[in-house]
Design a protein around this motif. Structure first.
Motif, PDB file in Angstrom:
ATOM      1  N   GLU A 201       0.822  -1.204   0.000  1.00  0.00           N
ATOM      2  CA  GLU A 201       0.000   0.000   0.000  1.00  0.00           C
ATOM      3  C   GLU A 201       0.864   1.265   0.000  1.00  0.00           C
ATOM      4  O   GLU A 201       0.526   2.260  -0.641  1.00  0.00           O
ATOM      5  CB  GLU A 201      -0.924   0.014   1.231  1.00  0.00           C
ATOM      6  CG  GLU A 201      -2.053  -0.996   1.184  1.00  0.00           C
ATOM      7  CD  GLU A 201      -1.669  -2.366   1.714  1.00  0.00           C
ATOM      8  OE1 GLU A 201      -2.561  -3.177   1.964  1.00  0.00           O
ATOM      9  OE2 GLU A 201      -0.439  -2.628   1.870  1.00  0.00           O
ATOM     10  N   GLU A 202       1.987   1.222   0.717  1.00  0.00           N
ATOM     11  CA  GLU A 202       2.884   2.369   0.744  1.00  0.00           C
ATOM     12  C   GLU A 202       3.505   2.609  -0.628  1.00  0.00           C
ATOM     13  O   GLU A 202       3.687   3.756  -1.041  1.00  0.00           O
ATOM     14  CB  GLU A 202       3.989   2.139   1.781  1.00  0.00           C
ATOM     15  CG  GLU A 202       3.513   2.050   3.215  1.00  0.00           C
ATOM     16  CD  GLU A 202       4.657   1.771   4.162  1.00  0.00           C
ATOM     17  OE1 GLU A 202       5.174   2.721   4.787  1.00  0.00           O
ATOM     18  OE2 GLU A 202       5.074   0.596   4.258  1.00  0.00           O
ATOM     19  N   VAL A 203       3.831   1.512  -1.325  1.00  0.00           N
ATOM     20  CA  VAL A 203       4.379   1.621  -2.673  1.00  0.00           C
ATOM     21  C   VAL A 203       3.329   2.162  -3.636  1.00  0.00           C
ATOM     22  O   VAL A 203       3.588   3.079  -4.425  1.00  0.00           O
ATOM     23  CB  VAL A 203       4.902   0.257  -3.158  1.00  0.00           C
ATOM     24  CG1 VAL A 203       5.336   0.338  -4.625  1.00  0.00           C
ATOM     25  CG2 VAL A 203       6.056  -0.231  -2.288  1.00  0.00           C
ATOM     26  N   PHE A 204       2.124   1.610  -3.564  1.00  0.00           N
ATOM     27  CA  PHE A 204       1.058   1.998  -4.496  1.00  0.00           C
ATOM     28  C   PHE A 204       0.751   3.491  -4.414  1.00  0.00           C
ATOM     29  O   PHE A 204       0.417   4.118  -5.415  1.00  0.00           O
ATOM     30  CB  PHE A 204      -0.208   1.200  -4.207  1.00  0.00           C
ATOM     31  CG  PHE A 204      -0.167  -0.240  -4.674  1.00  0.00           C
ATOM     32  CD1 PHE A 204       1.008  -0.810  -5.144  1.00  0.00           C
ATOM     33  CD2 PHE A 204      -1.306  -1.032  -4.630  1.00  0.00           C
ATOM     34  CE1 PHE A 204       1.042  -2.139  -5.565  1.00  0.00           C
ATOM     35  CE2 PHE A 204      -1.288  -2.343  -5.060  1.00  0.00           C
ATOM     36  CZ  PHE A 204      -0.108  -2.906  -5.518  1.00  0.00           C
ATOM     37  N   GLU A 205       0.856   4.050  -3.224  1.00  0.00           N
ATOM     38  CA  GLU A 205       0.549   5.477  -3.049  1.00  0.00           C
ATOM     39  C   GLU A 205       1.483   6.378  -3.849  1.00  0.00           C
ATOM     40  O   GLU A 205       1.129   7.499  -4.203  1.00  0.00           O
ATOM     41  CB  GLU A 205       0.645   5.852  -1.565  1.00  0.00           C
ATOM     42  CG  GLU A 205      -0.513   5.335  -0.718  1.00  0.00           C
ATOM     43  CD  GLU A 205      -0.337   5.684   0.747  1.00  0.00           C
ATOM     44  OE1 GLU A 205       0.784   6.143   1.114  1.00  0.00           O
ATOM     45  OE2 GLU A 205      -1.285   5.512   1.527  1.00  0.00           O
ATOM     46  N   ILE A 206       2.664   5.882  -4.163  1.00  0.00           N
ATOM     47  CA  ILE A 206       3.703   6.693  -4.798  1.00  0.00           C
ATOM     48  C   ILE A 206       3.671   6.593  -6.322  1.00  0.00           C
ATOM     49  O   ILE A 206       4.072   7.520  -7.028  1.00  0.00           O
ATOM     50  CB  ILE A 206       5.081   6.265  -4.244  1.00  0.00           C
ATOM     51  CG1 ILE A 206       5.176   6.603  -2.753  1.00  0.00           C
ATOM     52  CG2 ILE A 206       6.230   6.914  -5.012  1.00  0.00           C
ATOM     53  CD1 ILE A 206       6.363   5.979  -2.060  1.00  0.00           C
TER      54      ILE A 206
END
Length: 378
Positions: A201-206
């Motif tokens: 989820e942290e990756v997807f946000e970027i």
């Protein structure tokens, strides 16, 4: 140099291609004529006898910095002789050792070679033994930007391995730095996802359209698409927006179960790649054709598989991706058949799957040269 006349080809993966065709390639290595019953005195002839002919296969995720990293293989082991015309090295080199990649790998190769530069300056010199992203000292922003500017002809992206075994407690920070440099250079960011942290989820946000998620169908707990419905729906939205979902099979990064679940719900990978290196070349990957065969066995349509290793892969690294049968274009083609088989192959989780059909590469055409090709696993 003499011309090459390809007879009785079955084109696939080209816009508005005929059902069958002869292709004349001039002595300059460019397409001179496409049609039926072509006559060319003095030309070498290659009769495909109805085999498929596609744009050259592109492997978007490989490791071919042989001798400079402890995982890389030679280009000739996974290139033209296995049906692949274009190899993209995904992060073996960082800015500190990229000059060697260019001089000793990319320039001598007969295949088309591109690179996705590792954010970590040392690249994968000692892969997973010495992390390329230990802390802020692992990244030199100025030198990385300078390296990209000096090598834009072959550097086509920036790579970050966002996996707990690499970044440890540093978490999502390297991805954020990588995205910043990708924005400054106008390149896509390829993010390796796997063991958490960071969370997917942290990756997807970027990520933004054009960025690449490699290992999209991995089966590792806490970060795979099948075990979290909200994460799956997020991946669907990103794919719809133009984020590239790349297979990147590898030694530990592809699950039949996750891949089948995605395909059943209409989530097709954008690109199919191998993540070939010396820890998986003798299984469970072997070569790109077998990764393609696995996706076909899971239910991915033939045309979609071919698009994933041709037009979509070239779009992902922003190089020309159309017109490969157009008169005047450089010949870069792959001839193959689909063969019946009874072949049991494992995924990266060691789960077996029986394949009833497989891609069998026959020839690679680079300019006016035809190279005999075959899968690494008979």
């Amino acid at each position: 140099m003499s011309a090459l006349l390809i007879r009785n080809a079955k084109p696939i993966g080209f816009a508005a291609a005929p059902q069958s065709a002869d292709i004349l390639i001039g002595g300059d290595g460019k397409i001179a004529q496409v049609g039926n019953g072509i006559s060319a005195s003095g030309a070498q002839e290659l009769d495909l006898k109805g085999a498929y002919l596609s744009p050259g296969w592109v492997d978007l995720h490989t490791h071919v910095y042989y001798g400079a990293t402890d995982i890389s293989v030679r280009t000739r082991e996974i290139g033209a002789e296995t049906g692949v015309t274009t190899l993209v090295d995904a992060g073996s080199a960082g800015e500190a050792n990229f000059v060697g990649f260019r001089e000793y790998v990319a320039e001598p190769a007969r295949e088309e070679i591109f690179a996705i530069l590792n954010l970590g300056s040392i690249g994968l010199v000692a892969c997973n033994r010495v992390s390329e992203l230990q802390d802020h000292r692992s990244i030199d922003v100025d030198r990385t930007l300078a390296c990209i500017e000096a090598n834009r002809d072959i550097i086509k992206g920036l790579k970050v391995r966002a996996s707990g075994v690499i970044v440890g407690s540093w978490g999502i920070t390297p991805v954020k730095i990588g995205k910043k440099l990708a924005k400054l250079t106008g390149l896509p960011l390829m993010v390796h996802v796997g063991e958490v942290p960071p969370l997917p989820e942290e990756v997807f946000e970027i990520l933004t359209p054009g960025d690449i998620i490699t290992h999209c169908f991995h089966g590792k707990r806490g970060g795979n698409l099948m075990e979290d419905e909200e994460l799956f729906q997020w991946a669907e939205r990103l794919a719809d927006q133009g984020v590239v979902l790349d297979i990147g099979h590898g030694a530990a990064s592809f699950s039949y179960e996750v891949g089948m679940a995605g395909l059943k719900r209409g989530l097709l990978p954008t690109t199919i790649s191998s993540d070939l290196h010396n820890r998986n070349i003798n299984g469970p990957v072997w070569d790109l054709s077998l990764v393609m065969s696995k996706m076909l066995a899971l239910g991915m349509p033939l045309d979609a598989v071919i698009t994933a290793v041709t037009g979509n892969a070239r779009k992902a690294i922003r190089v020309p991706h159309e017109g490969f049968l157009s008169v005047g274009s450089k010949a870069m083609l792959t001839a193959f058949t689909l063969e019946d088989c009874d072949l049991s192959l494992p995924d990266a989780m060691k789960v077996p799957l029986t394949l009833k059909q497989r891609f069998a590469p026959k020839h690679v055409i680079l300019g006016n040269t035809a190279i005999t090709a075959a899968s690494r696993k008979a």
